[in-house]
Design a protein around this motif. Structure first.
Motif, PDB file in Angstrom:
ATOM      1  N   ASN A  20       0.862  -1.175   0.000  1.00 23.90           N
ATOM      2  CA  ASN A  20       0.000   0.000   0.000  1.00 23.90           C
ATOM      3  C   ASN A  20       0.898   1.225   0.000  1.00 23.90           C
ATOM      4  O   ASN A  20       1.933   1.247   0.667  1.00 23.90           O
ATOM      5  CB  ASN A  20      -0.907   0.015   1.235  1.00 23.90           C
ATOM      6  N   PHE A  22       1.260   5.452   0.588  1.00 20.52           N
ATOM      7  CA  PHE A  22       0.672   6.526   1.369  1.00 20.52           C
ATOM      8  C   PHE A  22       1.308   7.846   0.996  1.00 20.52           C
ATOM      9  O   PHE A  22       2.483   7.909   0.628  1.00 20.52           O
ATOM     10  CB  PHE A  22       0.883   6.267   2.869  1.00 20.52           C
ATOM     11  N   ARG A  23       0.524   8.914   1.087  1.00 16.26           N
ATOM     12  CA  ARG A  23       1.030  10.267   0.836  1.00 16.26           C
ATOM     13  C   ARG A  23       0.527  11.145   1.975  1.00 16.26           C
ATOM     14  O   ARG A  23      -0.680  11.264   2.155  1.00 16.26           O
ATOM     15  CB  ARG A  23       0.526  10.775  -0.506  1.00 16.26           C
ATOM     16  N   GLY A  24       1.446  11.700   2.731  1.00 15.45           N
ATOM     17  CA  GLY A  24       1.052  12.510   3.875  1.00 15.45           C
ATOM     18  C   GLY A  24       0.247  11.721   4.895  1.00 15.45           C
ATOM     19  O   GLY A  24      -0.639  12.267   5.541  1.00 15.45           O
ATOM     20  N   GLY A  25       0.499  10.426   4.992  1.00 10.34           N
ATOM     21  CA  GLY A  25      -0.192   9.582   5.954  1.00 10.34           C
ATOM     22  C   GLY A  25      -1.517   9.007   5.482  1.00 10.34           C
ATOM     23  O   GLY A  25      -2.100   8.158   6.145  1.00 10.34           O
ATOM     24  N   ALA A  26      -2.013   9.460   4.325  1.00 12.55           N
ATOM     25  CA  ALA A  26      -3.286   8.966   3.790  1.00 12.55           C
ATOM     26  C   ALA A  26      -3.029   7.962   2.669  1.00 12.55           C
ATOM     27  O   ALA A  26      -2.069   8.092   1.905  1.00 12.55           O
ATOM     28  CB  ALA A  26      -4.113  10.131   3.251  1.00 12.55           C
ATOM     29  N   SER A  27      -3.891   6.972   2.558  1.00 12.04           N
ATOM     30  CA  SER A  27      -3.780   5.973   1.495  1.00 12.04           C
ATOM     31  C   SER A  27      -3.776   6.674   0.138  1.00 12.04           C
ATOM     32  O   SER A  27      -4.607   7.557  -0.119  1.00 12.04           O
ATOM     33  CB  SER A  27      -4.944   4.997   1.594  1.00 12.04           C
ATOM     34  N   TYR A  28      -2.832   6.284  -0.751  1.00 12.06           N
ATOM     35  CA  TYR A  28      -2.714   6.974  -2.033  1.00 12.06           C
ATOM     36  C   TYR A  28      -2.645   6.027  -3.226  1.00 12.06           C
ATOM     37  O   TYR A  28      -2.718   6.455  -4.361  1.00 12.06           O
ATOM     38  CB  TYR A  28      -1.485   7.891  -2.024  1.00 12.06           C
TER      39      TYR A  28
END
Length: 109
Positions: A20, A22-28
């Protein structure tokens, strides 16, 4: 791990990778890749990053010293789809643990 050919580590063995992103802590997005042993300590890896606006295809050749910890590495961007259809550039993976790293993509459109 897929042990092809004679039992034990050898040419043709494969490592299958899914991750998985992530970008800035969010799923990307997600990643799928295959690394194939092509020489005693060398793997040829190819993969795809599936991102919200398309996919980015990459590859790299990596030689690993036995018993050495994971190291940072660079990968070549081989193309893409969607918003990344004309993308070229490279990526850098900074190893932060045995099981993961921090990826930075440097894309030119």
């Amino acid at each position: 791990m897929v042990d092809n050919g004679a039992p034990g580590a050898g040419i043709g063995d494969q490592i299958i990778i899914t991750a998985n992103l992530f970008r800035g802590g969010a799923s990307y997005g997600t990643e799928g890749a295959v690394c194939t042993r092509v020489a005693a300590q060398t793997n040829l890896c190819t993969g795809t990053f599936s991102l919200p606006r398309g996919q980015v295809v990459w590859q790299h050749l990596q030689t690993i010293s036995p018993g050495a910890p994971p190291s940072d590495f660079d990968l070549a961007i081989a193309g893409g789809t969607g918003a990344y259809a004309t993308a070229r550039g490279h990526g850098h993976v900074a190893r932060v643990s045995q099981a993961g790293g921090a990826l930075t993509l440097y894309l030119v459109h």
